[in-house]
Every structure is written in C-alpha cells, then in structure tokens.
Design a protein around this motif. Structure first.
Motif, short mmCIF file in Angstrom:
data_model
loop_
_atom_site.label_atom_id
_atom_site.label_comp_id
_atom_site.label_asym_id
_atom_site.label_seq_id
_atom_site.Cartn_x
_atom_site.Cartn_y
_atom_site.Cartn_z
N THR A 139 19.61 14.38 -10.31
CA THR A 139 19.53 15.46 -9.73
C THR A 139 18.00 16.07 -9.58
OG1 THR A 139 20.51 17.90 -9.64
CG2 THR A 139 20.12 16.91 -11.59
N GLU A 140 17.47 16.94 -8.95
CA GLU A 140 16.39 17.59 -8.93
C GLU A 140 16.44 18.73 -8.03
OE1 GLU A 140 12.58 18.35 -7.11
OE2 GLU A 140 13.47 16.59 -6.37
N ASP A 141 17.21 19.75 -8.43
CA ASP A 141 17.49 21.02 -7.57
C ASP A 141 16.25 21.67 -7.25
OD1 ASP A 141 20.80 21.32 -8.90
OD2 ASP A 141 20.22 20.98 -6.82
N TRP A 142 16.13 22.46 -6.20
CA TRP A 142 15.05 23.17 -6.07
C TRP A 142 15.26 24.50 -6.51
CZ3 TRP A 142 15.60 27.34 -1.87
CH2 TRP A 142 14.55 27.97 -1.85
N VAL A 143 14.42 24.60 -7.52
CA VAL A 143 14.77 26.15 -8.12
C VAL A 143 13.18 26.98 -7.74
CG1 VAL A 143 16.31 25.82 -9.93
CG2 VAL A 143 14.14 25.10 -10.17
N TYR A 153 9.09 24.89 -2.50
CA TYR A 153 8.83 23.60 -2.73
C TYR A 153 9.88 22.67 -3.19
CZ TYR A 153 5.77 19.65 -4.62
OH TYR A 153 5.15 18.40 -4.79
N VAL A 154 10.33 21.63 -2.53
CA VAL A 154 11.31 20.68 -2.76
C VAL A 154 10.84 19.40 -3.38
CG1 VAL A 154 13.06 21.82 -1.55
CG2 VAL A 154 11.67 20.23 -0.53
N GLY A 155 9.54 19.10 -3.23
CA GLY A 155 8.99 17.77 -3.70
C GLY A 155 9.47 16.55 -3.02
N PHE A 193 15.91 21.65 3.14
CA PHE A 193 15.40 20.23 3.23
C PHE A 193 15.61 19.79 1.55
CE2 PHE A 193 13.28 21.81 7.01
CZ PHE A 193 13.24 20.87 7.73
N ASP A 194 16.39 20.46 0.98
CA ASP A 194 16.60 20.12 -0.77
C ASP A 194 17.55 19.06 -0.86
OD1 ASP A 194 16.43 20.22 -3.39
OD2 ASP A 194 18.05 21.99 -3.39
N VAL A 195 17.25 17.98 -1.40
CA VAL A 195 18.27 16.92 -1.91
C VAL A 195 18.50 17.51 -3.28
CG1 VAL A 195 18.69 14.50 -2.25
CG2 VAL A 195 16.88 15.32 -0.57
N GLU A 196 20.09 17.59 -3.77
CA GLU A 196 20.48 18.16 -4.53
C GLU A 196 20.84 17.06 -5.69
OE1 GLU A 196 21.65 22.55 -3.14
OE2 GLU A 196 22.72 20.79 -2.18
N ASN A 214 10.44 15.62 2.97
CA ASN A 214 10.00 16.80 2.00
C ASN A 214 10.75 16.35 0.70
OD1 ASN A 214 8.85 17.60 4.52
ND2 ASN A 214 9.37 19.62 3.86
N ASP A 215 11.84 16.05 0.58
CA ASP A 215 12.66 16.02 -0.50
C ASP A 215 13.47 14.50 -0.67
OD1 ASP A 215 13.30 16.40 -3.27
OD2 ASP A 215 14.77 18.00 -2.50
N TYR A 216 13.59 13.86 -1.79
CA TYR A 216 14.19 12.65 -1.99
C TYR A 216 15.11 12.47 -3.49
CZ TYR A 216 10.58 10.74 -4.87
OH TYR A 216 9.81 10.66 -5.67
#
Ligand SMILES: [Ca+2]
Ligand SMILES: [Ca+2]
Ligand SMILES: [Ca+2]
Length: 242
Positions: free
Chosen positions: A43-47, A52-54, A62-65, A203-205
């Motif tokens: 997991t690497e939630d957007w906070v 920025y979601v990385g 575009f957030d991969v949770e 944008n995120d993965y």
C-alpha cells in the motif's frame, strides 16, 4: 520468568498461524479489506493535499491504494483497490486514460511474463491471461518507474485463460478481485511471484511480491514440531525440579 518466556513463544506461534488463517479467508467479492489480505498486500496511499501520488500528480482519481497477491496451493488470488475508474477509465483534459493490465513476473527475474487484461461490466470483471512477448510503457518518460502499462504482443492471439472475478466500489475507490489456477503460468518454476499495476499515464503504481504458502499438512507438521518442543522443555523442567 519461565512463564513469561513460554507465553511469548506461544503468542508468536499463534500469530504465525493467524496470518495464514486470515489470508485463507480471502473472498472474491469486490470488497477489499486489509484483514482478509493480511500479510499479502502492498500500500502507498495518497495522503496530503498536493495531489502527488507518485511518480506523478493527479490526486484520488489516479491513486493506486492497495495491491494484493496470495498463493494458496495451486490457486493465485489477486486484488486491486484504486481511485482510478477501472470500469470506464478517467477523462482528464479531453483525454480518456485507460486502466492498465495486471503484469505478472514469475521466477523473480524482473521480467514481466504474463498480462491479465480485463473488462468490467456491472459487478463482474472478465479477465484474459496472456503470455507476453512485448509490453507498452506508460505515456510519460518521467513515469518510467510505473512501467509497464499493458501488453503489446503475446505468444498467442487468444488468451491462455479467461475467467471472471468481482468488481466493487468503496467510497471513491474501485476494487477488483479474482483468482485463477497457477498451472496456466507454465513458465513458473516456484518461488516468489510479483504483481504490478498502473494506469496509462503511469501517475501511480504498486508492486507486490508473494511467496507460496506452505501446504496445510506442512503447517500441521510444523505446529506438531513446536508443540513437541514445548513438551520436551516441560519434561526437562520437571526433571530438574524433581
Ligand atoms: Ca474480498
Ligand atoms: Ca498511491
Ligand atoms: Ca519473469
């Protein structure tokens, strides 16, 4: 002192069994919980508020949770939770961004060998498994960390396997869950398997790597061994005290 040591050892043992038990309770129902996938997700939630979601921007859309992968005997279970609309894609600035394929690396050599393409209709996700010969990357060079995006060419034009899983929503998130028989991964030689997912813009993965879970018979043998060791320690203490 002795009592405390023994209690700690028992708690550790129970925890190890507990992890196996909870992931065994995975249900393919389009509802993702960290409890059911415990020990088998990344997991690497957007906070925060900058979007920025990385490695890119885009916020929740575009957030991969969560990305989860669990091997149970010959069955491979997987799940994705993301803010990205996996049913219709995401329209942004007049361009419709597509969800990517799940990419699978067997034999832990950094080369993705299989793609799980999917389409969603209602609460059903239909999957097609391909053995991949070339991949398409995400559309921006600065998002290379998110590559690959989807398969470009495969060894056969028809999928190796087609099956269905579940799709669900959770607030502003979408969930995909599925499982299939690992015998279709003919290149697999044992050991860890890595799952990867991103969307067209990268944008995120997320990546998640899992190793096979011991068969129930192995766990029983292991448990028996630990209990026998406790019995032995108990006998030794009695002998010393007596
Ligand atoms: Ca579930
Ligand atoms: Ca994220
Ligand atoms: Ca590989």
């Amino acid at each position: 002192m002795r009592t405390i040591k023994k209690a700690t050892a028992l708690a550790t043992f129970a925890l190890a069994i507990g992890v196996c038990g909870s992931a065994g309770a995975v249900t393919i129902d389009g509802s993702f919980s960290t409890a059911e996938w415990a020990g088998y997700y990344s997991t690497e939630d957007w906070v925060g508020s900058n979007g920025y979601v990385g490695p890119g921007y885009g916020g929740q859309s575009f957030d991969v949770e969560y990305l989860a992968l669990y091997m149970d005997g010959n069955d491979l279970y997987f799940a994705l939770k993301t803010g990205f609309n996996v049913t219709s894609g995401v329209l942004y600035n007049g361009y419709l961004y597509k969800p990517g394929d799940f990419a699978i690396d067997v034999n832990n050599d950094g080369v993705y060998d299989y793609a799980l393409d999917f389409s969603v209709s209602g609460s059903t996700a239909s999957y097609s498994l391909y053995q991949v010969t070339a991949w398409k990357n995400s559309m921006y060079a600065q998002h290379a960390a998110a590559d690959p995006f989807e398969y470009k060419t495969a060894t056969t034009s028809s999928p190796l396997l087609s099956f269905t899983g579940s799709e669900g929503t959770s607030g502003t998130s979408y969930v995909l869950e599925g499982a299939f028989d690992m015998s279709y991964l003919t290149l697999y030689n044992g050991g860890p398997v890595t799952l990867h997912w991103t969307m067209e813009c990268g944008n995120d993965y997320l990546n998640v790597t899992t190793t096979p879970v011991p068969e129930p018979s192995t766990i029983m043998l292991l448990g028996g061994g630990v209990l026998a060791a406790f019995g032995f320690a108990g006998a030794m203490r009695k002998r010393r005290q007596g």
